[in-house]
Design a protein around this motif. Structure first.
Motif, PDB file in Angstrom:
ATOM      1  N   VAL A  76       0.771  -1.174  -0.076  1.00  0.00           N
ATOM      2  CA  VAL A  76       0.258  -0.085   0.114  1.00  0.00           C
ATOM      3  C   VAL A  76       0.777   1.426   0.214  1.00  0.00           C
ATOM      4  N   SER A  77       1.822   1.173   1.029  1.00  0.00           N
ATOM      5  CA  SER A  77       2.727   2.556   0.900  1.00  0.00           C
ATOM      6  C   SER A  77       3.788   2.723  -0.400  1.00  0.00           C
ATOM      7  N   ASP A  78       3.756   1.721  -1.137  1.00  0.00           N
ATOM      8  CA  ASP A  78       4.699   1.607  -2.403  1.00  0.00           C
ATOM      9  C   ASP A  78       3.653   2.030  -3.234  1.00  0.00           C
ATOM     10  N   GLU A  79       2.418   1.652  -3.370  1.00  0.00           N
ATOM     11  CA  GLU A  79       1.530   2.421  -4.308  1.00  0.00           C
ATOM     12  C   GLU A  79       1.300   3.793  -4.068  1.00  0.00           C
ATOM     13  N   PHE A  80       1.080   4.169  -2.950  1.00  0.00           N
ATOM     14  CA  PHE A  80       1.057   5.477  -2.630  1.00  0.00           C
ATOM     15  C   PHE A  80       2.296   6.482  -3.222  1.00  0.00           C
ATOM     16  N   HIS A  81       3.446   5.796  -2.870  1.00  0.00           N
ATOM     17  CA  HIS A  81       4.824   6.446  -3.419  1.00  0.00           C
ATOM     18  C   HIS A  81       4.698   6.641  -4.995  1.00  0.00           C
ATOM     19  N   GLN A  82       4.129   5.710  -5.607  1.00  0.00           N
ATOM     20  CA  GLN A  82       3.956   5.599  -7.096  1.00  0.00           C
ATOM     21  C   GLN A  82       3.105   6.873  -7.575  1.00  0.00           C
ATOM     22  N   TRP A  83       2.281   7.399  -6.594  1.00  0.00           N
ATOM     23  CA  TRP A  83       1.383   8.618  -6.967  1.00  0.00           C
ATOM     24  C   TRP A  83       2.129   9.774  -7.255  1.00  0.00           C
ATOM     25  N   PHE A  84       3.454   9.698  -6.679  1.00  0.00           N
ATOM     26  CA  PHE A  84       4.374  11.009  -6.656  1.00  0.00           C
ATOM     27  C   PHE A  84       5.270  10.719  -7.742  1.00  0.00           C
ATOM     28  N   VAL A  85       5.520   9.600  -8.555  1.00  0.00           N
ATOM     29  CA  VAL A  85       6.265   9.309  -9.661  1.00  0.00           C
ATOM     30  C   VAL A  85       5.845  10.076 -10.784  1.00  0.00           C
ATOM     31  N   PRO A  86       6.592  10.670 -11.653  1.00  0.00           N
ATOM     32  CA  PRO A  86       5.989  11.355 -13.063  1.00  0.00           C
ATOM     33  C   PRO A  86       5.456  10.086 -13.720  1.00  0.00           C
ATOM     34  N   GLY A  87       4.394  10.161 -14.424  1.00  0.00           N
ATOM     35  CA  GLY A  87       3.692   9.238 -14.983  1.00  0.00           C
ATOM     36  C   GLY A  87       3.058   7.974 -14.625  1.00  0.00           C
ATOM     37  N   ARG A  88       3.251   7.724 -13.481  1.00  0.00           N
ATOM     38  CA  ARG A  88       2.892   6.781 -12.485  1.00  0.00           C
ATOM     39  C   ARG A  88       1.608   6.945 -11.891  1.00  0.00           C
ATOM     40  N   SER A  89       1.089   5.852 -11.153  1.00  0.00           N
ATOM     41  CA  SER A  89      -0.264   6.049 -10.311  1.00  0.00           C
ATOM     42  C   SER A  89      -0.412   5.113  -9.431  1.00  0.00           C
ATOM     43  N   CYS A  90      -1.274   5.508  -8.484  1.00  0.00           N
ATOM     44  CA  CYS A  90      -1.573   4.537  -7.392  1.00  0.00           C
ATOM     45  C   CYS A  90      -2.858   3.946  -7.636  1.00  0.00           C
ATOM     46  N   GLN A  91      -3.035   2.560  -7.856  1.00  0.00           N
ATOM     47  CA  GLN A  91      -4.062   1.697  -8.067  1.00  0.00           C
ATOM     48  C   GLN A  91      -4.190   0.675  -7.143  1.00  0.00           C
ATOM     49  N   VAL A  92      -5.631   0.964  -6.549  1.00  0.00           N
ATOM     50  CA  VAL A  92      -6.051  -0.092  -5.836  1.00  0.00           C
ATOM     51  C   VAL A  92      -6.026  -1.485  -6.269  1.00  0.00           C
ATOM     52  N   SER A  93      -6.123  -1.879  -7.517  1.00  0.00           N
ATOM     53  CA  SER A  93      -6.144  -2.961  -8.175  1.00  0.00           C
ATOM     54  C   SER A  93      -4.686  -3.580  -8.098  1.00  0.00           C
ATOM     55  N   LEU A 105      -4.259  -4.777  -4.399  1.00  0.00           N
ATOM     56  CA  LEU A 105      -4.757  -6.182  -4.249  1.00  0.00           C
ATOM     57  C   LEU A 105      -3.952  -7.275  -4.566  1.00  0.00           C
ATOM     58  N   LEU A 106      -3.392  -7.162  -6.183  1.00  0.00           N
ATOM     59  CA  LEU A 106      -2.626  -7.751  -6.492  1.00  0.00           C
ATOM     60  C   LEU A 106      -1.264  -8.143  -5.751  1.00  0.00           C
ATOM     61  N   ASP A 107      -0.710  -7.173  -5.391  1.00  0.00           N
ATOM     62  CA  ASP A 107       0.512  -7.097  -4.351  1.00  0.00           C
ATOM     63  C   ASP A 107       0.240  -7.977  -3.261  1.00  0.00           C
ATOM     64  N   SER A 108      -0.778  -7.702  -2.468  1.00  0.00           N
ATOM     65  CA  SER A 108      -1.231  -8.309  -1.408  1.00  0.00           C
ATOM     66  C   SER A 108      -1.606  -9.989  -1.435  1.00  0.00           C
ATOM     67  N   CYS A 109      -1.943 -10.255  -2.626  1.00  0.00           N
ATOM     68  CA  CYS A 109      -2.174 -11.782  -3.141  1.00  0.00           C
ATOM     69  C   CYS A 109      -0.665 -12.306  -3.365  1.00  0.00           C
ATOM     70  N   GLY A 110       0.149 -11.562  -4.028  1.00  0.00           N
ATOM     71  CA  GLY A 110       1.378 -11.968  -4.205  1.00  0.00           C
ATOM     72  C   GLY A 110       2.119 -12.163  -2.916  1.00  0.00           C
ATOM     73  N   VAL A 111       1.931 -11.220  -1.820  1.00  0.00           N
ATOM     74  CA  VAL A 111       2.521 -11.330  -0.461  1.00  0.00           C
ATOM     75  C   VAL A 111       1.973 -12.663   0.039  1.00  0.00           C
ATOM     76  N   PHE A 112       0.844 -12.800   0.217  1.00  0.00           N
ATOM     77  CA  PHE A 112       0.167 -13.908   0.736  1.00  0.00           C
ATOM     78  C   PHE A 112       0.570 -15.277   0.196  1.00  0.00           C
ATOM     79  N   ALA A 113       0.777 -15.482  -1.181  1.00  0.00           N
ATOM     80  CA  ALA A 113       1.397 -16.573  -1.824  1.00  0.00           C
ATOM     81  C   ALA A 113       2.661 -16.878  -1.162  1.00  0.00           C
ATOM     82  N   GLY A 114       3.636 -15.926  -1.201  1.00  0.00           N
ATOM     83  CA  GLY A 114       4.756 -15.985  -0.887  1.00  0.00           C
ATOM     84  C   GLY A 114       5.109 -16.381   0.509  1.00  0.00           C
ATOM     85  N   VAL A 115       4.189 -15.829   1.370  1.00  0.00           N
ATOM     86  CA  VAL A 115       4.124 -16.212   2.760  1.00  0.00           C
ATOM     87  C   VAL A 115       3.752 -17.664   3.153  1.00  0.00           C
ATOM     88  N   PHE A 116       2.570 -18.238   2.256  1.00  0.00           N
ATOM     89  CA  PHE A 116       2.141 -19.502   2.635  1.00  0.00           C
ATOM     90  C   PHE A 116       3.027 -20.381   1.881  1.00  0.00           C
TER      91      PHE A 116
END
Length: 180
Positions: A133-150, A153-164
């Motif tokens: 979440v903090s990384d996506e928020f950070h991207q909001w301030f990078v030229p041409g990048r955006s902060c996307q909820v999708s 969610l995808l990153d969170s699923c990736g974290v869960f898969a790696g943890v599992f």
């Protein structure tokens, strides 16, 4: 009072067994790997949109060279079109993969067979998700990048898969080592 006792309490190091030392060392190593990987993710996220797009196009071309028969014989324009066509899946796979690696490292830094599954999975997952979440928020301030909820969610699923995967592998390994 036992030798080395301070105020009636045994010092921490007098109770450390070789097995506990190994567990502490493993947790430190995986914590360091987690922090280094967070820096890598941050650096990729800090890249401007144009550079990030070039990275994705390069990966798309590499995928074409590896998996598409006769790709090398295609016209350069057709190769570029192929790379653009698979750009979205490449980016989303990269998101999930980089966070799965982070989840695996976090699992290694938190894993302990004495902890319940919900804590062994939940705590590293929450840490990794908070970072996503903090990384996506950070991207909001990078030229041409955006902060996307999708992406969050995808990153969170990736974290869960790696943890599992990390927890399953770790528990299987510990179980196998304990059985001899």
């Amino acid at each position: 009072m036992e030798k080395g006792a301070v105020l009636g309490v045994l010092p921490l190091f007098s109770r450390i067994t070789p097995n506990l030392r190994g567990r502490i060392m493993r947790k430190k190593i995986f914590l360091a790997l987690s922090l280094v990987w967070m820096i890598v993710i941050f650096l990729f996220s800090a890249r401007e949109a144009q550079l990030s797009s070039q990275d994705s196009a390069s990966v798309g071309e590499l995928i074409g060279k590896i998996f598409v028969p006769g790709f090398a014989a295609w016209e350069p324009q057709k190769q570029l079109e192929f790379a653009k066509k698979i750009d979205h899946p490449v980016r989303k796979t990269a998101h999930a993969t980089e966070y799965a690696v982070l989840g695996f490292f976090l699992a290694g830094s938190y894993s302990d067979r004495r902890k319940k599954w919900r804590f062994s999975i939940g705590v590293p997952w929450m840490i990794g998700t908070a970072y996503a979440v903090s990384d996506e928020f950070h991207q909001w301030f990078v030229p041409g990048r955006s902060c996307q909820v999708s992406d969050m969610l995808l990153d969170s699923c990736g974290v869960f898969a790696g943890v599992f995967v990390g927890q399953v592998l770790w528990r299987c390994l510990v179980g196998r080592l304990r059985r001899g």
